[in-house]
Design an enzyme around this catalytic site. Structure first.
Site, mmCIF file in Angstrom:
data_model
loop_
_atom_site.group_PDB
_atom_site.id
_atom_site.type_symbol
_atom_site.label_atom_id
_atom_site.label_comp_id
_atom_site.label_asym_id
_atom_site.label_seq_id
_atom_site.Cartn_x
_atom_site.Cartn_y
_atom_site.Cartn_z
ATOM 1 N N ARG A 111 80.798 65.350 59.721
ATOM 2 C CA ARG A 111 79.343 65.437 59.619
ATOM 3 C C ARG A 111 78.660 64.806 60.823
ATOM 4 N NH1 ARG A 111 78.079 66.613 54.095
ATOM 5 N NH2 ARG A 111 78.901 68.710 54.025
ATOM 6 N N ARG A 120 67.054 70.597 51.258
ATOM 7 C CA ARG A 120 68.506 70.562 51.461
ATOM 8 C C ARG A 120 68.890 71.421 52.651
ATOM 9 N NH1 ARG A 120 70.444 72.576 46.002
ATOM 10 N NH2 ARG A 120 72.479 72.786 46.972
ATOM 11 N N ARG A 162 71.979 73.614 37.307
ATOM 12 C CA ARG A 162 71.976 72.503 38.255
ATOM 13 C C ARG A 162 70.547 72.193 38.656
ATOM 14 N NH1 ARG A 162 76.413 72.891 43.062
ATOM 15 N NH2 ARG A 162 74.842 71.614 44.082
ATOM 16 N N LYS A 182 80.023 79.463 50.942
ATOM 17 C CA LYS A 182 81.129 78.805 51.641
ATOM 18 C C LYS A 182 82.368 78.688 50.746
ATOM 19 C CE LYS A 182 80.190 74.701 52.552
ATOM 20 N NZ LYS A 182 80.509 73.293 52.716
ATOM 21 N N ARG A 202 70.945 81.240 41.052
ATOM 22 C CA ARG A 202 72.066 80.470 40.538
ATOM 23 C C ARG A 202 71.578 79.393 39.567
ATOM 24 N NH1 ARG A 202 76.014 77.685 44.935
ATOM 25 N NH2 ARG A 202 74.880 75.758 44.600
#
Ligand code: IMP
Ligand code: MG
Length: 369
Positions: A268, A325, A313, A193, A307
């Site tokens: 949201r 998620r 992360r 995104k 990633r």
């Protein structure tokens, strides 16, 4: 929304509201005039619809005639009023009621008073369906006013923009912000995104508003809204939608001349989507589309694990956390997909392929908006 010549207009006053105002005007005027037979004088061209509907509602005998004046050029009133058709009958001793579609600067009204100065009428009353108090510069009394409106150009119900719009049964108001492309961008974690938002904002000259960034910016800079948001967060409470909306509003205002916006991370919920619609409407604009990147779960999981190897992360290195998620994402966006689908504004775009291919697919959607 409608387009006349080069300008866009949005619905402003319904046919029903107009009818109610005209009924009220007819009643008020009849109450004052009583049994006497008045002469209603319409001011062409704009007043033809008002006069037609008004006299049908007038409960007693009356006479109707017209004068024809012209003052407007495009969307601006000019001082120079042309008298195209003047009075064609003797109105001495009569009660005359001028029926105007709209009183704006009052220049036309000044000309009407000049026309009647030597006519020796018994009374000259002014009635207007629409009145723009903020534009009015004269002090002639307006005896009867249908609906007061802000100082913005309107069309419909007799009123035109360069010849068009007179036939519309309701009234539309000019949109000051001309056509913008406002996107609500969605994509599950790992869909790319951010990358795509960067390309789109370059290509279409849009401003990317990431709610997360806006929050961090406001809190870091200790803006009033940032402090307010933080006070809720410190208590472990959700930041009320209005606070977020106010922050977004500030971003939109900072970029008032943008071609449009990419909203990222907001809305949201249904309530937030509605609040965003209201915000856009207040800016004379609207959300053009919800664009969602669609990528299969397994592809996302692999991308994020890749990633995670380099980014470090924590939430990118555990498969079950990642899957959670993704599930969360679909649970939350399903509602918004419905919200925008019912307005025919939902566009799913295949998010698998090269960055250029995906940009290409997104562009195809945006170019049709
Ligand atoms: P004024 O002379 O400025 O009061 O304007 C009166 C005339 O201008 C009206 O009779 C209309 O013909 C035109 N006019 C004023 N405002 C508008 C508008 O918002 N839309 C279309 N015509 C308007
Ligand atoms: Mg007029």
């Amino acid at each position: 929304m409608i387009k006349l010549h080069d300008k866009y207009f949005k619905p402003f006053i319904s046919a029903q509201e107009i009818e109610t105002a005209i009924e009220r005007l007819a009643k008020e005027i009849h109450n004052d005039i009583g049994e006497e037979i008045p002469v209603f004088v319409g001011v062409l061209n704009g007043s033809f619809m008002v006069v037609s509907d008004f006299v049908k509602k007038y409960p007693k005998p009356c006479e109707v005639t017209f004068i024809k004046l012209a003052s407007y050029e495009g969307v601006k009133s000019t001082e120079d009023i042309q008298r195209l058709i003047g009075l064609t009958q003797d109105l001495k001793g009569r009660t005359v009621v001028i029926l105007e579609d709209i009183i704006d600067t009052g220049n036309t009204l000044a000309e009407i008073h000049r026309i009647f100065k030597n006519e020796q009428v018994k009374a000259l009353k002014i009635a207007t369906l629409f009145y723009k108090p903020a534009a009015y510069k004269k002090d002639f009394k307006l005896h009867y006013v249908g609906i007061e409106i802000p100082n913005k150009f309107i069309v419909g119900y007799g009123l035109d923009y360069d010849g068009l719009g007179r036939n519309l049964p309701e009234v539309y108001q000019i949109k000051e912000t001309q056509h913008m492309t406002n996107l609500v961008l969605f994509g599950p974690p790992g869909a790319g995104k951010g990358t795509q938002a960067n390309f789109l904002k370059e290509k279409y000259n849009l401003v990317h508003i990431s709610t997360g960034d806006v929050f961090r910016f406001n809190i870091k800079n200790e803006t009033a809204l940032g402090m307010l948001a933080k006070s809720y967060m410190d208590k472990g409470e959700l930041v009320p939608d209005q606070v977020t909306i106010d922050m977004l509003n500030a971003e939109v205002e900072k970029n008032a001349d943008a071609n449009g916006f990419i909203f990222d991370g907001f809305p949201r919920t249904n309530a937030q989507a509605e609040a965003l619609d209201i915000l856009m409407d207040a800016k004379d604009s609207e959300i053009s589309a919800m664009v969602a990147l669609e990528v299969e779960d397994d592809v996302l999981v692999n991308r994020l694990l890749e990633r995670g190897k380099t980014s470090g992360r924590a939430d990118d290195s555990n498969e079950s956390v990642i899957r959670n998620r993704i599930t969360e994402y679909y649970k939350k966006t399903a509602i918004l997909k419905d919200y925008y689908s019912t307005q025919n504004k939902y566009f799913g775009v295949d998010g698998v392929g090269s960055i250029e291919d995906i940009t290409e697919r997104l562009s195809k959607v945006i170019d049709t908006l």
